[in-house]
Write a protein that holds these residues in place. Structure first.
Motif, mmCIF file in Angstrom:
data_model
loop_
_atom_site.group_PDB
_atom_site.id
_atom_site.type_symbol
_atom_site.label_atom_id
_atom_site.label_comp_id
_atom_site.label_asym_id
_atom_site.label_seq_id
_atom_site.Cartn_x
_atom_site.Cartn_y
_atom_site.Cartn_z
ATOM 1 N N LYS A 37 46.818 14.837 79.696
ATOM 2 C CA LYS A 37 45.285 14.204 79.749
ATOM 3 C C LYS A 37 44.571 15.539 80.044
ATOM 4 C CE LYS A 37 46.233 9.810 80.494
ATOM 5 N NZ LYS A 37 47.427 9.388 80.455
ATOM 6 N N ALA A 38 44.628 16.729 79.493
ATOM 7 C CA ALA A 38 43.884 17.844 80.046
ATOM 8 C C ALA A 38 42.482 17.925 80.112
ATOM 9 C CB ALA A 38 44.300 19.160 79.236
ATOM 10 N N GLY A 39 41.719 17.171 79.224
ATOM 11 C CA GLY A 39 40.330 17.055 79.145
ATOM 12 C C GLY A 39 39.932 18.350 77.933
ATOM 13 N N LYS A 40 38.769 18.397 77.924
ATOM 14 C CA LYS A 40 38.277 19.562 76.952
ATOM 15 C C LYS A 40 38.446 20.757 77.322
ATOM 16 C CE LYS A 40 34.466 16.636 75.089
ATOM 17 N NZ LYS A 40 33.098 16.387 74.660
ATOM 18 N N PHE A 41 38.161 21.205 78.647
ATOM 19 C CA PHE A 41 38.329 22.302 79.111
ATOM 20 C C PHE A 41 39.794 22.858 79.338
ATOM 21 C CE2 PHE A 41 38.878 25.663 82.598
ATOM 22 C CZ PHE A 41 37.953 26.747 81.943
ATOM 23 N N GLY A 42 40.590 21.917 79.689
ATOM 24 C CA GLY A 42 42.063 22.089 79.916
ATOM 25 C C GLY A 42 42.757 22.238 78.447
ATOM 26 N N THR A 43 42.279 21.654 77.365
ATOM 27 C CA THR A 43 42.471 21.774 76.092
ATOM 28 C C THR A 43 42.335 23.269 75.495
ATOM 29 O OG1 THR A 43 42.445 19.454 75.840
ATOM 30 C CG2 THR A 43 42.792 20.731 73.927
ATOM 31 N N PHE A 44 40.925 23.504 75.807
ATOM 32 C CA PHE A 44 40.848 24.887 75.555
ATOM 33 C C PHE A 44 41.481 26.031 75.981
ATOM 34 C CE2 PHE A 44 38.046 28.765 76.416
ATOM 35 C CZ PHE A 44 37.854 29.274 75.223
ATOM 36 N N VAL A 45 41.770 25.808 77.429
ATOM 37 C CA VAL A 45 42.653 26.847 77.990
ATOM 38 C C VAL A 45 44.076 26.848 77.322
ATOM 39 C CG1 VAL A 45 43.675 27.485 80.159
ATOM 40 C CG2 VAL A 45 41.379 27.040 80.152
ATOM 41 N N LEU A 46 44.634 25.774 77.157
ATOM 42 C CA LEU A 46 46.103 25.511 76.566
ATOM 43 C C LEU A 46 46.074 26.257 75.284
ATOM 44 C CD1 LEU A 46 47.112 21.941 77.349
ATOM 45 C CD2 LEU A 46 48.349 24.318 78.033
ATOM 46 N N PHE A 47 44.984 25.841 74.471
ATOM 47 C CA PHE A 47 45.060 26.655 72.932
ATOM 48 C C PHE A 47 44.658 28.085 72.860
ATOM 49 C CE2 PHE A 47 44.517 22.606 71.333
ATOM 50 C CZ PHE A 47 45.592 22.444 70.266
ATOM 51 N N LEU A 48 43.960 28.434 73.983
ATOM 52 C CA LEU A 48 43.615 29.907 74.308
ATOM 53 C C LEU A 48 44.605 30.583 74.878
ATOM 54 C CD1 LEU A 48 41.536 32.272 74.352
ATOM 55 C CD2 LEU A 48 41.092 31.541 76.755
ATOM 56 N N ALA A 49 45.638 30.118 75.702
ATOM 57 C CA ALA A 49 46.683 31.042 76.377
ATOM 58 C C ALA A 49 47.951 30.991 75.569
ATOM 59 C CB ALA A 49 47.027 30.432 77.794
ATOM 60 N N LEU A 50 48.150 29.804 74.946
ATOM 61 C CA LEU A 50 49.606 29.453 74.083
ATOM 62 C C LEU A 50 49.231 29.948 72.596
ATOM 63 C CD1 LEU A 50 50.607 26.233 75.403
ATOM 64 C CD2 LEU A 50 51.442 28.429 76.108
ATOM 65 N N GLY A 51 47.915 30.205 72.390
ATOM 66 C CA GLY A 51 47.744 30.418 70.686
ATOM 67 C C GLY A 51 47.486 31.857 70.707
ATOM 68 N N LEU A 52 47.377 32.785 71.749
ATOM 69 C CA LEU A 52 47.153 34.074 71.552
ATOM 70 C C LEU A 52 48.006 34.894 70.950
ATOM 71 C CD1 LEU A 52 44.534 35.506 72.481
ATOM 72 C CD2 LEU A 52 45.795 36.130 74.625
ATOM 73 N N GLY A 53 49.313 34.504 71.050
ATOM 74 C CA GLY A 53 50.080 35.156 70.385
ATOM 75 C C GLY A 53 50.275 34.988 68.930
ATOM 76 N N MET A 54 49.878 33.651 68.465
ATOM 77 C CA MET A 54 49.753 33.352 67.019
ATOM 78 C C MET A 54 48.547 34.139 66.377
ATOM 79 S SD MET A 54 50.551 29.289 66.980
ATOM 80 C CE MET A 54 49.320 28.939 68.295
ATOM 81 N N LEU A 55 47.520 34.336 67.277
ATOM 82 C CA LEU A 55 46.373 35.383 66.681
ATOM 83 C C LEU A 55 46.802 36.607 66.499
ATOM 84 C CD1 LEU A 55 43.206 35.264 66.250
ATOM 85 C CD2 LEU A 55 43.088 35.816 68.531
ATOM 86 N N GLY A 56 47.770 37.294 67.058
ATOM 87 C CA GLY A 56 48.157 38.423 66.886
ATOM 88 C C GLY A 56 48.939 38.708 65.744
ATOM 89 N N PHE A 57 49.698 37.560 65.303
ATOM 90 C CA PHE A 57 50.478 37.703 63.841
ATOM 91 C C PHE A 57 49.331 37.499 62.817
ATOM 92 C CE2 PHE A 57 52.801 35.479 60.573
ATOM 93 C CZ PHE A 57 53.785 36.398 60.538
ATOM 94 N N VAL A 58 48.563 36.646 63.148
ATOM 95 C CA VAL A 58 47.637 36.414 62.049
ATOM 96 C C VAL A 58 47.039 37.909 61.756
ATOM 97 C CG1 VAL A 58 45.509 35.291 61.232
ATOM 98 C CG2 VAL A 58 47.325 33.958 62.288
ATOM 99 N N ALA A 59 46.513 38.453 62.743
ATOM 100 C CA ALA A 59 45.694 39.607 62.669
ATOM 101 C C ALA A 59 46.469 40.719 62.015
ATOM 102 C CB ALA A 59 45.215 39.933 63.903
ATOM 103 N N LYS A 60 47.884 40.901 62.354
ATOM 104 C CA LYS A 60 48.706 41.828 61.851
ATOM 105 C C LYS A 60 48.845 41.573 60.090
ATOM 106 C CE LYS A 60 53.660 41.964 61.621
ATOM 107 N NZ LYS A 60 53.743 41.416 60.286
ATOM 108 N N PHE A 61 48.846 40.323 59.851
ATOM 109 C CA PHE A 61 48.997 39.942 58.469
ATOM 110 C C PHE A 61 47.728 40.157 57.604
ATOM 111 C CE2 PHE A 61 48.072 36.790 54.971
ATOM 112 C CZ PHE A 61 49.107 37.223 54.106
#
Length: 69
Positions: A37-61
């Motif tokens: 029940k993270a809320g909007k801001f908490g969900t944003f922070v989760l996706f930002l922090a945990l999804g940053l590594g995925m963004l690096g892989f997509v950028a490499k591709f």
């Protein structure tokens, strides 16, 4: 195998296999945000922090795709 080289099969597996795994990770992050029940801001922070590594892989591709003649 089926006229493909080992390098082509490995590239296919890396691109689509890791891509599928990344989509599954997005589902896991969303489920984590929902259950906590993270809320909007908490969900944003989760996706930002945990999804940053995925963004690096997509950028490499994308960079590899743009630089390949």
């Amino acid at each position: 195998m089926f006229g493909f080289s080992e390098e082509q099969i490995a590239g296919f597996g890396l691109t689509f296999g890791v891509g599928a795994f990344m989509l599954y990770m997005v589902f896991i992050i969303g489920q984590l945000a929902w259950e906590s029940k993270a809320g909007k801001f908490g969900t944003f922070v989760l996706f930002l922090a945990l999804g940053l590594g995925m963004l690096g892989f997509v950028a490499k591709f994308v960079i590899q795709w743009l630089l390949t003649p």
